[in-house]
Design a protein around this motif. Sequence first.
Motif, PDB file in Angstrom:
ATOM      1  N   GLN A   1      12.129  21.146 -56.595  1.00  0.00           N
ATOM      2  CA  GLN A   1      13.356  21.381 -55.827  1.00  0.00           C
ATOM      3  C   GLN A   1      13.056  22.023 -54.477  1.00  0.00           C
TER       4      GLN A   1
ATOM      5  N   ALA B   1      11.973  19.547 -51.996  1.00  0.00           N
ATOM      6  CA  ALA B   1      13.056  18.696 -51.479  1.00  0.00           C
ATOM      7  C   ALA B   1      14.041  19.485 -50.632  1.00  0.00           C
ATOM      8  N   GLY B   2      13.966  20.830 -50.717  1.00  0.00           N
ATOM      9  CA  GLY B   2      14.837  21.643 -49.869  1.00  0.00           C
ATOM     10  C   GLY B   2      16.123  22.094 -50.529  1.00  0.00           C
ATOM     11  N   HIS B   3      16.134  22.217 -51.844  1.00  0.00           N
ATOM     12  CA  HIS B   3      17.338  22.677 -52.535  1.00  0.00           C
ATOM     13  C   HIS B   3      17.746  24.054 -51.996  1.00  0.00           C
ATOM     14  N   PRO B   4      19.013  24.188 -51.570  1.00  0.00           N
ATOM     15  CA  PRO B   4      19.427  25.412 -50.895  1.00  0.00           C
ATOM     16  C   PRO B   4      19.510  26.646 -51.801  1.00  0.00           C
ATOM     17  N   ALA B   5      19.526  26.447 -53.105  1.00  0.00           N
ATOM     18  CA  ALA B   5      19.653  27.604 -54.000  1.00  0.00           C
ATOM     19  C   ALA B   5      18.348  28.394 -54.096  1.00  0.00           C
TER      20      ALA B   5
ATOM     21  N   GLU C   1      15.285  20.374 -42.645  1.00  0.00           N
ATOM     22  CA  GLU C   1      16.467  20.226 -43.496  1.00  0.00           C
ATOM     23  C   GLU C   1      16.168  19.165 -44.568  1.00  0.00           C
ATOM     24  N   PRO C   2      16.896  19.215 -45.679  1.00  0.00           N
ATOM     25  CA  PRO C   2      16.649  18.218 -46.737  1.00  0.00           C
ATOM     26  C   PRO C   2      16.698  16.780 -46.211  1.00  0.00           C
ATOM     27  N   GLU C   3      17.680  16.496 -45.319  1.00  0.00           N
ATOM     28  CA  GLU C   3      17.796  15.124 -44.828  1.00  0.00           C
ATOM     29  C   GLU C   3      16.631  14.759 -43.913  1.00  0.00           C
TER      30      GLU C   3
ATOM     31  N   ALA D   1      13.806  13.839 -46.162  1.00  0.00           N
ATOM     32  CA  ALA D   1      14.000  12.490 -46.698  1.00  0.00           C
ATOM     33  C   ALA D   1      13.665  11.447 -45.644  1.00  0.00           C
ATOM     34  N   GLN D   2      14.131  11.703 -44.419  1.00  0.00           N
ATOM     35  CA  GLN D   2      13.877  10.742 -43.343  1.00  0.00           C
ATOM     36  C   GLN D   2      12.387  10.654 -43.020  1.00  0.00           C
TER      37      GLN D   2
ATOM     38  N   PHE E   1      10.794  12.139 -51.218  1.00  0.00           N
ATOM     39  CA  PHE E   1      11.851  11.712 -52.149  1.00  0.00           C
ATOM     40  C   PHE E   1      11.717  12.491 -53.448  1.00  0.00           C
ATOM     41  N   LEU E   2      12.852  13.063 -53.882  1.00  0.00           N
ATOM     42  CA  LEU E   2      12.875  13.729 -55.185  1.00  0.00           C
ATOM     43  C   LEU E   2      13.738  12.921 -56.143  1.00  0.00           C
TER      44      LEU E   2
END
Lengths: 452, 249
Positions: free
Chosen positions: B45, B48-52, B71-73, B76-77, B81-82
């Motif tokens: 997580q 992937a950058g999970h904010p929690a 940032e998570p996006e 991904a860009q 990929f998670l």
Amino acid sequence: MTQPYLADFETFSSNGGGAGPDWLPPVRRAALARFAALGFPTPRNEDWHFTSVAAIAESEFHPLPVSSGDVKPEDLAPFLFGRGDWPTFVFVNGRYAPELSAADNLPLGVRVMHLARAWRDAPDVLERHLSKIATFDEHSFTALNTAFMSDGTLVHVAKDVQADAPIHILHVVDPIAARVVMHPRHLLVVDRQASARVIESYVSLGNARYFTNAVTEIALGEGAHLAHYKIQRESQRAFHVGTTEVRQPRDSKYASFSFATGAALSRTNIYTTLEGEGAEVWMNGLYMVDGEQHVDHQTRIEHAAPNCASHEVYKGILGGASHGVFNGKVFVRPIAQKTDGKQENNNLLLSDKARIDTKPQLEIFADDVKCTHGATVGKLDALSLFYMKSRGLPAEVARRLLIYAFAADVLERLEVAEVRDALEDLTLARFTRMDEGAETAESAESAGAIRV
Amino acid sequence: MLEIRNLHASVDGNAILKGIDLEVKAGEVHAVMGPNGSGKSTLAQVLAGHPAYEVTAGEVYYQGRDLLAMEPEERAQAGVFLAFQYPVEIPGVSNAYFLRSAYNELRKARGQEEVDPLDFLQVMEDRLKLVDMEDTMLNRSVNAGFSGGEKKRNEILQMAVLQPTLAILDETDSGLDIDALRVVAHGVNQLKRPDNATIVVTHYQRLLNYIVPDRVHVLAGGRIVKSGGKDLALELEAKGYDWVTGAAA
């Protein structure tokens, strides 16, 4: 507070604004007297507990004596659902605009006409229904509308006629219509076994501060079917009070959708009485506001006969420091056995300052019924946002898609595809500013600040 | 491709990761194993950058970029990929719309032209076959009402569409029967290229029969306590986690 309206009424009457059949002037007088006695509702009135109309009462609004609109046909294009070919009745600043209307493509058995013509050409229909369905004894805005009503539409669909093409009643207010009050009055009559679709739009071309006080009465025949969409996209500084009252005899079907996204303050009342066995109503709606907007819906479904069904879903999306109100009343009278009633109100708050008061109200006096109701209030789901972002969707896109998804299932209930598509687009585009939801999606399990 | 140095992370103030060091090169498959609560899902997580999850110390470099600053996006860009352990349901957004939006965002980020819905359907055709999914799945809302197996397959479908450079599979095997497991593993293997890498996070050795790792790492108490070749997974299966977690204490 009521004084300017009383003074304007004298002017209105002496200018011939009160024209119409003989029975009408006494009705106007009685309505005006009732308005003067009731005054504007205050929050002490239970039906107005969460909505103060002080801003309307304390402003001075006056009727526009003549049409002053400088509205061109191309100005209307964004509001026509791409279907300029539908029968369209246009009102500019509250006044009927025949040059912008297209009334010549009506099917046989369907009459649509301006109220001024209906006084002459359909006096019997008016006398039978007008002010008989939407009564003004307890409703001061309806009383006020009844005193002043002069512009509006009569839609009459004769028995057994299926009027498939929607009839569009389009109210447009132009940028110069400041301090104008309008009292549109519509009567929709769908006779036995006939069906029709009617769209009522209230839109603005500018940002004027004005007051729309609309009343629509609907008389359905046995087995009649009416889809009725009310689309409120008034100016962000305007006030809008709109009341729809319906009578449903045996086996009639009424499908209502209220879309409310404009106005500084709006109140929509939709009331129906299921008077005959087998009558059915669908009452759906979507309200989306932000900034300082206030949006209020009050619905009332009265089950007054056995074996009737009501289905109600209202959804609300509230950003900024906006305030939403939903009060859905369902009454089941002792005679109304085998009633099937469902009511739901779901709200999405996009900001910590947004507020919703939701009050589903179910009163059952029969013992063999199936009724459910519920209300929810939630925020954008932080995990869903993360999931979408983890697939490469920018935060803003993910947020808009989730907002849209929240509204999608209620929009799917619109049976006219062009309207559904248009409202879906409006929903996707409604909340685009980043600042709106800056502090929103902080859900319980998230430790870090999430910008959505 | 990926370099993790002394990574510490916590959730709600509780330290979960307590100094992870890991290097993954292009073309490699790494398995991260460990008992429940060892921090292996947290690692996935955080990447992937999970904010929690709050990163309290350490660094992560992905293709030379500071991954933690993205940032998570953006991750991904950039090709991360998670595959979620618990894929999220999004009622009201169709799988097709979601996949196409994600696909086009990646293309935009790479300076490529967006594809229209019809062309996208062509793209989807062989990707669907890869995970043995019917095209009717595309019209359903994202994961809404999907069975556990359908959700996992949908994750691999997304992976097949987005063609990540670094794929992280978080307990993709959990809740899958053996047939679904084979389908998912086949999909992952088909997507393997010399220039991408995969991190397989799993509790059980079972998945590694189908996705054969180059390296196996055992996580316990928020640290990697043992690393080895693919045989380490078999040894763990035989001896249990106590065998290594005892060594961590």
